[in-house]
Design an enzyme around this catalytic site. Structure first.
Site, short mmCIF file in Angstrom:
data_model
loop_
_atom_site.label_atom_id
_atom_site.label_comp_id
_atom_site.label_asym_id
_atom_site.label_seq_id
_atom_site.Cartn_x
_atom_site.Cartn_y
_atom_site.Cartn_z
N ASP A 168 0.82 -1.21 0.00
CA ASP A 168 0.00 0.00 0.00
C ASP A 168 0.86 1.26 0.00
O ASP A 168 0.65 2.16 0.81
CB ASP A 168 -0.95 -0.01 1.21
CG ASP A 168 -1.85 -1.23 1.21
OD1 ASP A 168 -1.34 -2.34 1.47
OD2 ASP A 168 -3.05 -1.09 0.93
N ASP A 197 -1.82 -2.55 -3.93
CA ASP A 197 -2.11 -1.11 -3.85
C ASP A 197 -0.84 -0.31 -4.10
O ASP A 197 -0.09 -0.01 -3.20
CB ASP A 197 -2.80 -0.72 -2.55
CG ASP A 197 -4.26 -1.13 -2.54
OD1 ASP A 197 -4.75 -1.65 -3.57
OD2 ASP A 197 -4.93 -0.93 -1.50
N TYR A 200 -2.09 4.54 -6.04
CA TYR A 200 -3.25 5.33 -5.58
C TYR A 200 -3.60 6.44 -6.56
O TYR A 200 -4.13 7.48 -6.18
CB TYR A 200 -3.05 5.87 -4.15
CG TYR A 200 -3.13 4.76 -3.12
CD1 TYR A 200 -2.08 3.88 -2.92
CD2 TYR A 200 -4.30 4.55 -2.39
CE1 TYR A 200 -2.16 2.83 -2.03
CE2 TYR A 200 -4.40 3.49 -1.49
CZ TYR A 200 -3.33 2.64 -1.32
OH TYR A 200 -3.42 1.60 -0.44
N ASN A 234 -6.80 -3.57 -4.42
CA ASN A 234 -8.06 -3.00 -4.89
C ASN A 234 -7.88 -1.68 -5.63
O ASN A 234 -8.77 -1.23 -6.33
CB ASN A 234 -9.03 -2.81 -3.73
CG ASN A 234 -8.43 -2.07 -2.56
OD1 ASN A 234 -7.35 -2.45 -2.08
ND2 ASN A 234 -9.08 -1.04 -2.10
N HIS A 301 -3.68 -9.58 -0.80
CA HIS A 301 -3.88 -8.18 -0.43
C HIS A 301 -4.74 -8.01 0.82
O HIS A 301 -4.36 -7.30 1.75
CB HIS A 301 -4.48 -7.40 -1.61
CG HIS A 301 -4.56 -5.93 -1.34
ND1 HIS A 301 -3.45 -5.16 -1.09
CD2 HIS A 301 -5.62 -5.09 -1.24
CE1 HIS A 301 -3.82 -3.92 -0.86
NE2 HIS A 301 -5.12 -3.84 -0.94
N HIS A 311 -11.52 -2.41 6.90
CA HIS A 311 -11.59 -3.61 6.06
C HIS A 311 -11.85 -4.84 6.90
O HIS A 311 -11.41 -5.94 6.58
CB HIS A 311 -10.29 -3.76 5.24
CG HIS A 311 -9.95 -2.54 4.43
ND1 HIS A 311 -10.83 -2.01 3.52
CD2 HIS A 311 -8.85 -1.76 4.41
CE1 HIS A 311 -10.27 -0.95 2.96
NE2 HIS A 311 -9.09 -0.78 3.48
N HIS A 338 -3.40 -3.87 2.53
CA HIS A 338 -4.79 -3.38 2.58
C HIS A 338 -5.10 -2.55 3.82
O HIS A 338 -5.62 -1.45 3.70
CB HIS A 338 -5.76 -4.55 2.45
CG HIS A 338 -7.13 -4.17 1.97
ND1 HIS A 338 -7.36 -3.15 1.07
CD2 HIS A 338 -8.35 -4.69 2.26
CE1 HIS A 338 -8.66 -3.07 0.84
NE2 HIS A 338 -9.28 -3.99 1.54
N VAL A 339 -4.83 -3.08 5.00
CA VAL A 339 -5.06 -2.31 6.23
C VAL A 339 -3.80 -1.50 6.49
O VAL A 339 -2.70 -2.05 6.55
CB VAL A 339 -5.36 -3.25 7.41
CG1 VAL A 339 -5.51 -2.46 8.70
CG2 VAL A 339 -6.62 -4.06 7.11
FE LIG Z 1 -6.23 -2.04 -0.40
#
Ligand SMILES: [Fe+2]
Ligand SMILES: *[C@@H]1O[C@H](CO)[C@@H](O)[C@H](O)[C@H]1NC(C)=O
Ligand SMILES: *[C@@H]1O[C@H](CO)[C@@H](O)[C@H](O)[C@H]1NC(C)=O
Ligand SMILES: *[C@@H]1O[C@H](CO)[C@@H](O)[C@H](O)[C@H]1NC(C)=O
Ligand SMILES: *[C@@H]1O[C@H](CO)[C@@H](O)[C@H](O)[C@H]1NC(C)=O
Ligand SMILES: *[C@@H]1O[C@H](CO)[C@@H](O)[C@H](O)[C@H]1NC(C)=O
Length: 447
Positions: A168, A197, A200, A234, A301, A311, A338-339
């Site tokens: 991320d 990720d 962004y 995502n 992820h 999440h 993700h987190v």
């Molecule tokens: Fe994510």
């Protein structure tokens, strides 16, 4: 330069409160008492030094490499030219040889809303020798740029190897700090396992793809010299490269590297029974030969064991489908992103439930992986600070700070894991654990 330099140059944005890192005991493991003051993370402006376009007519930019076959004898080199397509040829030679070789690739472009991409080149270099430094040049005929990489050692059970872990990432001032800390870490990661990720860019109107280009230029300083192994998150609209593992789609695949077998899963592709990903994984796990590659590592992820209020439970459906396999095949560790925080689990499983028996509590299980969330690269969405209370028993350590991690395989029985928060000096380990291999040395690390 270095940490202090880059912190002070943006001190109005980043006010960091350093609190003594005393660790509090809860129902579960430890919630760190290190508190990073929560400030809005902001993207580095378009004219930042890290986004600078290389000088020269049609100069290659966003140069990046990844593993190009199943065992590490091939490398995929990718880059972008903007003035004209130019050449897709890579010229390369090994450190000990004067003989220059060439590999030809392909070029493609795409359009998205009002964005028109540059000329994107992908060229695979094959039949490389293991454990060898290679130089390579792209931009032939216009503005050549030279880089290098070191191929991994031949796959084998006791081959030491050091992986970096970043998730991320994004392109904020914090992202830049994470990358600098990874680069300066004295443990010297040789390959990044990236947990999804990336740029962004989708934070911007029409998913402004200019922010993919800036991201590509930002990370070039690392990924042009060592492969990053990609997991799709995502926020991805551009697909990570498909690797040569007979995967039926580019989003899930496997590679061997040194003594590790790495399985990359796709949290956002179908994984229910009879789907392509399900069938692929079902056939893939029995192929892993722990005598050849003792370390079985899974990247995905969306984390399965997550005790933050972000999440929350999103990874649950995939856990229900695959967790029993991970226990059966003794996966050593599962890394997720993700987190936007850090968390490490105990060795636990939750596979006894059968819809009528009511047995649905995670229990300690020495055949189960350790689950580690490293979604803390520093992206524009900021930190996940809100945690479920009390800390669940399966959660060994959690902290809402940006950082990266290192997984340092020593031999078939031992690997050393450490997590590094950006506020500390480069050598500081904010969390650490000796991993004992589940196949060769399945004793309890927590004792
Ligand atoms: Fe994510
Ligand atoms: C990013 O980090 C590098 C390495 O520390 C530094 O040279 C550069 O100035 C930083 N750029 C920004 C925009 O923070
Ligand atoms: C992929 O499939 C081909 C053809 O069936 C086979 O020769 C090759 O060994 C397979 N590769 C892997 C990594 O399983
Ligand atoms: C597993 O790998 C070892 C070491 O490379 C090899 O000797 C053995 O034949 C392999 N086992 C299978 C079932 O392929
Ligand atoms: C933390 O998350 C919980 C659950 O979503 C929510 O009820 C609570 O208000 C949040 N707390 C803060 C301080 O945001
Ligand atoms: C494996 O590595 C660990 C940690 O460095 C070391 O203590 C152990 O002796 C090594 N095992 C062998 C067989 O060399």
């Amino acid at each position: 330069m270095g940490l202090l330099g880059s912190v002070s140059s943006s001190s109005s944005l980043i006010a960091i409160i350093l609190v003594l890192n005393v660790v509090a005991l809860c129902n579960g493991g430890m919630t760190s008492t290190f508190v990073r003051k929560v400030e809005k993370t902001i993207d580095m402006p378009l004219d930042s030094d890290v986004f600078k376009v290389p000088a020269g007519y049609n100069a290659p930019q966003q140069v990046h490499i990844t593993q190009g076959d199943h065992v590490g004898n091939a490398v995929i080199v990718s880059w972008v030219t903007v003035d004209e397509p130019g050449s897709s040829t890579v010229i390369y030679w090994s450190e000990n040889s004067k003989e220059k070789k060439q590999a030809k690739g392909k070029v493609l472009t795409y359009e998205f809303y009002n964005y028109k991409s540059g000329y994107i080149h992908h060229t695979t270099i094959r039949k490389l020798k293991f454990n060898t430094k290679y130089y390579y040049v792209v931009g032939i005929g216009h503005t050549p740029r030279k880089f290098w990489f070191i191929t991994p050692p031949e796959v084998g059970p006791d081959v030491p190897y050091t992986f970096g872990l970043i998730g991320d990432l994004g392109q904020t001032f914090d992202s830049n700090r994470t990358l600098a800390h990874y680069e300066q870490n004295p443990q010297k990661g040789k390959t990044v396992l990236f947990l999804g990720d990336l740029s962004y860019a989708d934070h911007y109107p029409n998913q402004d793809n200019v922010r993919w280009d800036t991201w590509g230029r930002f990370i070039e300083r690392s990924v042009a010299y060592q492969p990053w192994i990609w997991t799709a998150g995502n926020h991805e609209i551009i697909l990570p490269p498909k690797l040569a593992s007979n995967s039926t789609a580019p989003f899930w695949y496997s590679i061997k590297r040194a003594s590790a077998y790495i399985i990359v899963l796709a949290s956002y592709s179908a994984y229910g029974k009879y789907t392509l990903q399900y069938t692929w994984l079902e056939q893939e796990l029995p192929k892993v030969n722990r005598t050849e590659t003792p370390w079985l590592i899974v990247l995905l992820h969306s984390p399965w064991y997550n005790s933050y209020n972000y999440h929350y439970m999103e990874g649950e459906t995939m856990r229900v489908m695959f967790e029993a396999w991970f226990v059966r095949y003794k996966v050593d560790v599962v890394f997720a992103g993700h987190v936007h925080a850090y968390e490490r689990s105990e060795r636990v499983s939750n596979v006894a439930y059968n819809i009528v028996n009511g047995i649905c509590t995670p229990v300690k299980d020495q055949s189960a992986p350790v689950y580690i969330t490293i979604g803390d690269g520093g992206n524009i969405e900021g930190l996940a600070t809100n945690m479920t209370e009390p800390q669940p028993a399966y959660s060994a350590y959690r902290e809402a700070s940006f950082g990266h991690a290192i997984f340092d395989i020593k031999n078939r029985t031992h690997a050393y894991f450490s997590w590094h928060r950006n506020q500390d000096g480069y050598a500081v380990e904010a969390d650490k654990l000796w991993f004992f291999n589940r196949y060769w040395n399945p004793v309890d690390e927590s004792k």
